[in-house]
Motif scaffolding. Structure first.
Motif, PDB file in Angstrom:
ATOM      1  N   GLU A  26       0.851  -1.198   0.000  1.00  9.74           N
ATOM      2  CA  GLU A  26       0.000   0.000   0.000  1.00  9.74           C
ATOM      3  C   GLU A  26       0.885   1.247   0.000  1.00  9.74           C
ATOM      4  OE1 GLU A  26      -4.047   1.551   2.283  1.00  9.74           O
ATOM      5  OE2 GLU A  26      -2.716   0.141   3.300  1.00  9.74           O
ATOM      6  N   ILE A  28       0.756   5.744  -0.295  1.00  6.18           N
ATOM      7  CA  ILE A  28       0.073   7.027  -0.425  1.00  6.18           C
ATOM      8  C   ILE A  28       1.133   8.103  -0.611  1.00  6.18           C
ATOM      9  CG2 ILE A  28      -0.010   7.550   2.068  1.00  6.18           C
ATOM     10  CD1 ILE A  28      -2.900   8.592   1.565  1.00  6.18           C
ATOM     11  N   GLN A 172      -7.232   8.651   0.017  1.00  8.73           N
ATOM     12  CA  GLN A 172      -7.094   7.309  -0.543  1.00  8.73           C
ATOM     13  C   GLN A 172      -5.632   6.923  -0.747  1.00  8.73           C
ATOM     14  OE1 GLN A 172      -9.841   8.431  -3.854  1.00  8.73           O
ATOM     15  NE2 GLN A 172     -10.662   6.366  -3.529  1.00  8.73           N
ATOM     16  N   ALA A 173      -5.416   5.623  -0.805  1.00  9.25           N
ATOM     17  CA  ALA A 173      -4.090   5.078  -1.102  1.00  9.25           C
ATOM     18  C   ALA A 173      -4.222   4.084  -2.244  1.00  9.25           C
ATOM     19  CB  ALA A 173      -3.498   4.398   0.131  1.00  9.25           C
ATOM     20  N   VAL A 175      -3.530   0.325  -3.304  1.00 11.72           N
ATOM     21  CA  VAL A 175      -3.340  -0.905  -2.530  1.00 11.72           C
ATOM     22  C   VAL A 175      -3.357  -2.122  -3.449  1.00 11.72           C
ATOM     23  CG1 VAL A 175      -5.810  -1.165  -2.006  1.00 11.72           C
ATOM     24  CG2 VAL A 175      -4.099  -2.178  -0.474  1.00 11.72           C
ATOM     25  N   LEU A 193      -7.221   1.954  -6.153  1.00 10.30           N
ATOM     26  CA  LEU A 193      -7.398   2.901  -5.057  1.00 10.30           C
ATOM     27  C   LEU A 193      -8.284   2.295  -3.987  1.00 10.30           C
ATOM     28  CD1 LEU A 193      -7.982   6.237  -7.002  1.00 10.30           C
ATOM     29  CD2 LEU A 193      -5.920   5.578  -5.753  1.00 10.30           C
ATOM     30  N   THR A 194      -8.004   2.621  -2.734  1.00 11.86           N
ATOM     31  CA  THR A 194      -8.895   2.203  -1.655  1.00 11.86           C
ATOM     32  C   THR A 194     -10.269   2.821  -1.871  1.00 11.86           C
ATOM     33  OG1 THR A 194      -8.136   4.053  -0.282  1.00 11.86           O
ATOM     34  CG2 THR A 194      -7.025   1.929   0.016  1.00 11.86           C
ATOM     35  N   ALA A 198      -7.825   5.533   3.487  1.00 14.06           N
ATOM     36  CA  ALA A 198      -6.924   4.393   3.641  1.00 14.06           C
ATOM     37  C   ALA A 198      -6.639   4.104   5.109  1.00 14.06           C
ATOM     38  CB  ALA A 198      -5.616   4.670   2.912  1.00 14.06           C
ATOM     39  N   THR A 199      -6.220   2.879   5.368  1.00 14.61           N
ATOM     40  CA  THR A 199      -5.749   2.462   6.681  1.00 14.61           C
ATOM     41  C   THR A 199      -4.396   1.778   6.497  1.00 14.61           C
ATOM     42  OG1 THR A 199      -7.993   2.135   7.546  1.00 14.61           O
ATOM     43  CG2 THR A 199      -6.207   0.989   8.681  1.00 14.61           C
ATOM     44  N   PHE A 200      -3.433   2.147   7.327  1.00 12.93           N
ATOM     45  CA  PHE A 200      -2.102   1.550   7.272  1.00 12.93           C
ATOM     46  C   PHE A 200      -1.821   0.813   8.577  1.00 12.93           C
ATOM     47  CE2 PHE A 200      -1.891   4.604   3.908  1.00 12.93           C
ATOM     48  CZ  PHE A 200      -0.990   4.084   2.995  1.00 12.93           C
TER      49      PHE A 200
END
Length: 238
Positions: A26, A28, A172-173, A175, A193-194, A198-200
């Motif tokens: 992932e 960003i 967004q990221a 992924v 794209l998410t 996004a969550t990391f």
């Protein structure tokens, strides 16, 4: 001589098992236009890939595949090395764009950010210390004109490129869509794209949601509170 050959042959798979089997999972390039808020998450394709003291590195190149920037060369291990374990590498300002900046914990901090001029088209590489390309994420579609090939430790010799830029103007990221065991096969379809923010996740398994910069939210709240107070004061003096 035979003993030496046996030992040498045994050493190769052990070295390959230490950090090589890894995805660029992932990425960003910025949050709401702030390109200092960058994050890259790696994901282990099998167990035992946490020995980063063997000095793999993350490298970014521009739209022509030139002017490489070493984002980080790892020099220490992470504690957890299970199938699917993740490694979180961020810019120093990324914590301020997460839901819990006070408790945010990455695994590594980028030595250099991806240059803003590389985000529309470029290539992100996970390499060993000899600069062999173990995973390639080229992006930018036709705007990226550089090479897209690498070695085949984690997939095909040429996984191509993703059609869009690295996200930098939203929450967004980009992924990877495959499983933790998935290969570097076709960047055009393997990345997306998410769906939303996004969550990391770091190596300890703690996740951090991407949010607008808390300081900007605080200033907005202060501004709204101040406006409300002025209105109340005016009402009292009528």
């Amino acid at each position: 001589m035979l003993t030496g050959l046996v030992l040498s042959s045994l050493a190769v798979p052990q070295a390959k098992a230490s950090f090589h089997l890894m995805q660029i999972y992932e990425v960003i390039g910025g949050v709401n236009g702030n390109t200092s808020a960058q994050a890259i998450e790696l994901r282990m394709r099998t167990s035992g890939q946490n020995f980063l003291s063997n000095a793999p590195k993350l490298v970014a190149v521009d739209a022509t595949g030139s002017n490489p920037i070493t984002l980080i060369q790892f020099g220490s291990d992470v504690a957890i090395g299970n199938l699917g374990s993740t490694i979180l590498i961020t810019g120093p300002n990324f914590r301020n764009f997460t839901s819990s900046p006070g408790t945010f914990a990455n695994d590594f901090t980028l030595t250099n950010l991806i240059p803003a001029s590389y985000l529309s088209a470029g290539r992100l590489l996970y390499e060993d210390s000899s600069s062999d390309i173990l995973w390639s994420l080229a992006f930018g579609g036709t705007n990226y004109t550089g090479p897209t090939n690498g070695e085949t430790t984690n997939g095909v010799a040429d996984p191509g490129k993703f059609g869009g830029p690295l996200p930098e103007n939203s929450l967004q990221a980009l992924v990877y869509q495959g499983a933790a065991t998935g290969q570097n096969t076709n960047n055009a379809t393997d990345y997306a794209l998410t769906a939303g923010a996004a969550t990391f996740t770091n190596d300890a398994g703690t996740s951090f949601a991407v949010v607008p910069e808390p300081s900007s939210l605080l200033l907005t709240a202060i501004g709204l509170a101040g406006t409300a107070a002025i209105r109340r004061s005016r009402l009292r003096h009528k």
